[in-house]
Design an enzyme around this catalytic site. Structure first.
Site, short mmCIF file in Angstrom:
data_model
loop_
_atom_site.label_atom_id
_atom_site.label_comp_id
_atom_site.label_asym_id
_atom_site.label_seq_id
_atom_site.Cartn_x
_atom_site.Cartn_y
_atom_site.Cartn_z
N ASP A 132 102.03 98.94 -18.42
CA ASP A 132 101.70 97.66 -19.05
C ASP A 132 101.45 97.88 -20.54
O ASP A 132 100.71 98.79 -20.92
CB ASP A 132 100.47 97.06 -18.37
CG ASP A 132 100.26 95.61 -18.77
OD1 ASP A 132 101.27 94.90 -18.96
OD2 ASP A 132 99.10 95.19 -18.90
N HIS A 139 97.64 88.08 -29.32
CA HIS A 139 96.70 88.44 -28.25
C HIS A 139 95.79 89.57 -28.70
O HIS A 139 94.56 89.50 -28.56
CB HIS A 139 97.46 88.83 -26.99
CG HIS A 139 96.60 89.42 -25.91
ND1 HIS A 139 95.70 88.67 -25.18
CD2 HIS A 139 96.50 90.70 -25.44
CE1 HIS A 139 95.07 89.47 -24.32
NE2 HIS A 139 95.53 90.69 -24.45
N GLU A 205 96.77 87.38 -16.85
CA GLU A 205 97.46 87.64 -18.12
C GLU A 205 98.90 87.20 -17.97
O GLU A 205 99.61 87.66 -17.06
CB GLU A 205 97.39 89.14 -18.49
CG GLU A 205 95.99 89.57 -18.89
CD GLU A 205 95.93 90.98 -19.49
OE1 GLU A 205 96.85 91.78 -19.24
OE2 GLU A 205 94.94 91.27 -20.20
N GLU A 207 102.53 87.38 -18.72
CA GLU A 207 103.41 88.41 -19.26
C GLU A 207 104.83 88.24 -18.71
O GLU A 207 105.05 87.55 -17.72
CB GLU A 207 102.91 89.82 -18.85
CG GLU A 207 101.47 90.10 -19.26
CD GLU A 207 101.08 91.57 -19.20
OE1 GLU A 207 101.98 92.43 -19.16
OE2 GLU A 207 99.87 91.84 -19.20
N ASP A 239 99.43 89.87 -14.83
CA ASP A 239 98.65 91.11 -14.80
C ASP A 239 97.17 90.74 -14.61
O ASP A 239 96.40 90.69 -15.56
CB ASP A 239 98.88 91.87 -16.11
CG ASP A 239 98.09 93.17 -16.17
OD1 ASP A 239 97.90 93.79 -15.12
OD2 ASP A 239 97.67 93.55 -17.29
N GLN A 246 86.52 96.13 -16.57
CA GLN A 246 87.23 96.75 -17.70
C GLN A 246 86.27 97.13 -18.82
O GLN A 246 86.35 98.22 -19.38
CB GLN A 246 88.29 95.76 -18.22
CG GLN A 246 89.20 96.33 -19.31
CD GLN A 246 90.27 95.31 -19.74
OE1 GLN A 246 90.38 94.23 -19.17
NE2 GLN A 246 91.05 95.68 -20.74
N TYR A 250 86.47 101.24 -19.52
CA TYR A 250 87.69 101.55 -20.28
C TYR A 250 87.54 102.64 -21.33
O TYR A 250 88.54 103.18 -21.82
CB TYR A 250 88.27 100.28 -20.91
CG TYR A 250 87.75 99.88 -22.27
CD1 TYR A 250 88.54 100.07 -23.41
CD2 TYR A 250 86.50 99.33 -22.42
CE1 TYR A 250 88.08 99.70 -24.66
CE2 TYR A 250 86.03 98.96 -23.66
CZ TYR A 250 86.81 99.14 -24.77
OH TYR A 250 86.35 98.78 -26.00
N LYS A 259 92.59 96.80 -13.61
CA LYS A 259 93.96 96.30 -13.63
C LYS A 259 94.75 96.79 -12.42
O LYS A 259 95.95 96.54 -12.34
CB LYS A 259 94.67 96.80 -14.89
CG LYS A 259 93.97 96.48 -16.19
CD LYS A 259 94.44 95.18 -16.75
CE LYS A 259 94.01 95.00 -18.19
NZ LYS A 259 94.59 93.76 -18.73
N THR A 263 99.09 92.98 -9.29
CA THR A 263 99.98 92.48 -10.34
C THR A 263 101.03 91.66 -9.62
O THR A 263 101.67 92.17 -8.69
CB THR A 263 100.64 93.66 -11.09
OG1 THR A 263 99.62 94.51 -11.61
CG2 THR A 263 101.53 93.17 -12.23
MN MN Z 1 98.29 93.25 -19.32
#
Ligand code: MN
Length: 422
Positions: A132, A139, A205, A207, A239, A246, A250, A259, A263
Site C-alpha cells: 500500500d 491526503h 481509505e 484507493e 484500505d 495505528q 506505527y 491495516k 482490504t
Molecule cells: Mn492506505
C-alpha cells in the site's frame, strides 16, 4: 477490424449509457453460477460472458488451454500483454452488433451470457503480495497538518519517492464481504498504559488498486516502459484502517495490525488497455524525481471516484466524497518502478494500493480521518445520523468510472459492512 476502444462500437446486448460495462470496457472477473465451479468471465451490460464456455466451444483461444476454467485470472495474466490484447479484441468482436456468431445463436447465447444478478462474484485473482502506497499529496498533507502542523506537513522524503509499506495479501477480500471490527492495543495520548479491545476509530481509505500481471526477477530494476507493460489492470480498493491502533503501533516501522484486518476490492478488473483513452498527465513534480523515477508518459487517469456511506438506519448510501484519480502525485507506474528499484522481485497477482485519494477540495477527501478532521468536525448524514468514524452496521460503498462520449468505462462498486468485534 476496429479497435476495442472505439467509442462507436455497439454490442448486440443493450447497454445503458450509464452502465459501467459497455463493449468498450470488458473487465475480467471470476464468477460462479448456482451449482457450478468458479470460472473466468467478462462483464457486458447486465450480463457476464462465460469465457470458459466460449473456449470449450472453440470460439476463444488464449495460448494455454483451460486458462479460463479456473478460479482466478492469474494464469491468464501470466500469458502477457500481447495475449491480453488479442483476447480482448476477440471478445469485443464476438459481442459486436454486426457479428452473428453469438447474436444469432439463441442456444449458445443462453449458455454463454448469464444475468449478473444470478451469479456469484468471487475474488478475481489470487493476491501474491499486497503493498500500500501513500501517494496523494493532498491526503499526505491533510494528515501531516493534523498531526504535525502546517510547517512540517510532508515528511522530508515524501516529494522524493512513493512512500509505501508491505501489507497483507491474506485478508484482501472481494466486495460484499463483511468486515469485523478489529481489536487491538489502544493507548490514547491521555492514557498511561495500553489496553486491548475493539477499535474505536475505524476508517475507510478510498484507493485504486493496480493488478500486476507480469513478473520481475530478484535483483532486476524496471524502466518506466517495463513497469507499465506489467500492469494488467485496476480495481477499486478500500484500505480499511484502525486509526487508534495505528497511532500507538506505527512507530518506528509503520502500520501493522491497523491495516492488516481487511482490504476490500471490486470484483471486476478493468484492463489498462480499456483505460487508455482516459490517460492524463499527473501534477507537475517539483523537485524533479531522481533519474530512475522520471517518467515521460501521461501515467495518470481521468477517473471519477465516489464514496457513499449508509448507516443501519438509512435506506440508501449518502454521498460523502467525490474525487478523481488524476490528482495522484506519484503514478502507478512510478510506484511499480520504485517497488522493484532495490531488486525486489514482483509477481503475477501483486496488488498495489495507490494510497488514499484525496483532492484539493474539502468534499474530495478520501477518508473519515480527513472528512471529520480527526473527529473534530462530525459528518452530518441525511436522516440525522452523525459520524466521526465508522460504527457497527455502517456500509461503505465506493464507485469509479471514466466518462467517454456516450458511454462510461466503470469499475462497478466495492462494498463492505462493519460487523461488531467478536
Ligand atoms: Mn492506505
Amino acid at each position: 477490424m476496429p479497435h476495442p476502444n472505439d467509442p462507436k462500437l455497439k454490442s448486440f446486448i443493450a447497454v445503458d449509457p450509464t452502465s459501467d460495462f459497455p463493449i468498450q470496457n470488458l473487465p475480467y472477473g471470476v464468477f460462479s453460477a448456482p451449482g457450478a465451479a468458479p470460472r473466468v468471465g467478462v462483464a457486458i451490460g447486465d450480463f457476464v460472458l462465460d469465457l470458459a464456455l466460449l473456449e470449450s466451444e472453440g470460439l476463444l483461444k488464449a495460448n494455454e488451454p483451460g486458462v479460463f476454467a479456473q478460479s482466478s485470472i492469474n494464469a491468464f495474466m501470466a500469458l502477457g500483454p500481447k495475449v491480453w490484447s488479442q483476447t480482448r479484441a476477440r471478445i469485443s468482436e464476438l459481442l459486436r452488433d454486426d457479428n452473428p456468431t453469438l447474436r444469432d445463436n439463441a442456444n449458445l447465447r443462453a449458455r454463454a451470457l448469464l444475468p449478473r444478478k444470478d451469479v456469484q462474484l468471487h475474488m478475481p485473482f489470487t493476491v501474491a503480495g499486497y503493498t500500500d502506497f501513500y501517494s496523494s499529496k493532498e491526503h499526505a498533507t491533510n494528515v501531516g497538518v493534523m498531526f504535525r502542523g502546517k510547517d512540517n506537513a510532508l515528511q522530508p522524503n515524501w516529494l522524493h519517492m512513493p512512500i509505501g509499506y508491505n501489507g497483507r495479501a491474506s485478508t484482501v477480500v472481494v466486495s460484499g464481504t463483511p468486515i469485523v471490527r478489529p481489536q487491538g492495543q489502544l493507548k490514547p495520548p491521555s492514557a498511561d498504559a495500553p489496553t486491548f479491545g475493539p477499535c474505536k476509530r475505524l476508517d475507510f481509505e478510498l484507493e485504486m488498486g493496480v493488478v500486476v500481471g507480469g513478473a520481475s526477477q530478484m535483483g532486476e530494476m524496471l524502466t518506466e516502459a517495463q513497469a507499465e507493460a506489467m500492469i494488467f489492470g485496476f480495481v477499486l480498493l478500500n484500505d480499511w484502517s484502525a486509526r487508534d491502533i495505528q497511532q500507538w503501533e506505527y512507530v518506528p516501522l509503520g502500520p501493522f495490525q491497523a491495516k492488516a484486518f481487511g482490504t476490500s476490492i471490486s470484483p471486476w478488473v478493468v484492463t489498462r488497455e480499456a483505460l487508455e483513452p482516459f490517460r492524463v498527465k499527473g501534477p507537475a513534480q517539483d523537485p524533479q524525481p531522481l533519474p530512475y523515477l522520471r517518467q515521460l508518459g501521461a501515467n495518470n487517469y481521468e477517473l471519477t471516484l465516489d464514496v457513499g456511506l449508509r448507516t443501519a438506519g438509512m435506506n440508501a448510501p449518502a454521498n460523502i466524497s467525490q474525487t478523481n484519480f488524476k490528482y495522484m502525485y506519484w503514478s502507478s507506474v512510478q510506484q511499480l518502478v520504485h517497488h522493484a528499484s532495490s531488486g525486489c522481485a514482483m509477481n503475477v497477482g501483486d496488488l498495489l494500493g495507490s494510497g488514499t485519494i484525496s483532492g484539493p477540495e474539502k468534499d474530495q477527501r478520501g477518508s473519515l480521518l480527513e472528512i471529520s478532521w480527526n473527529g473534530a468536525e462530525p459528518l452530518e448524514l441525511p436522516g440525522g445520523d452523525r459520524r466521526t468514524f465508522l460504527e457497527d452496521g455502517d456500509s461503505l460503498v465506493m464507485r469509479g468510472w471514466c466518462q467517454g462520449a456516450g458511454y462510461r468505462v466503470g469499475f462497478g462498486e466495492v462494498e463492505g459492512t462493519i460487523r461488531a468485534a467478536e
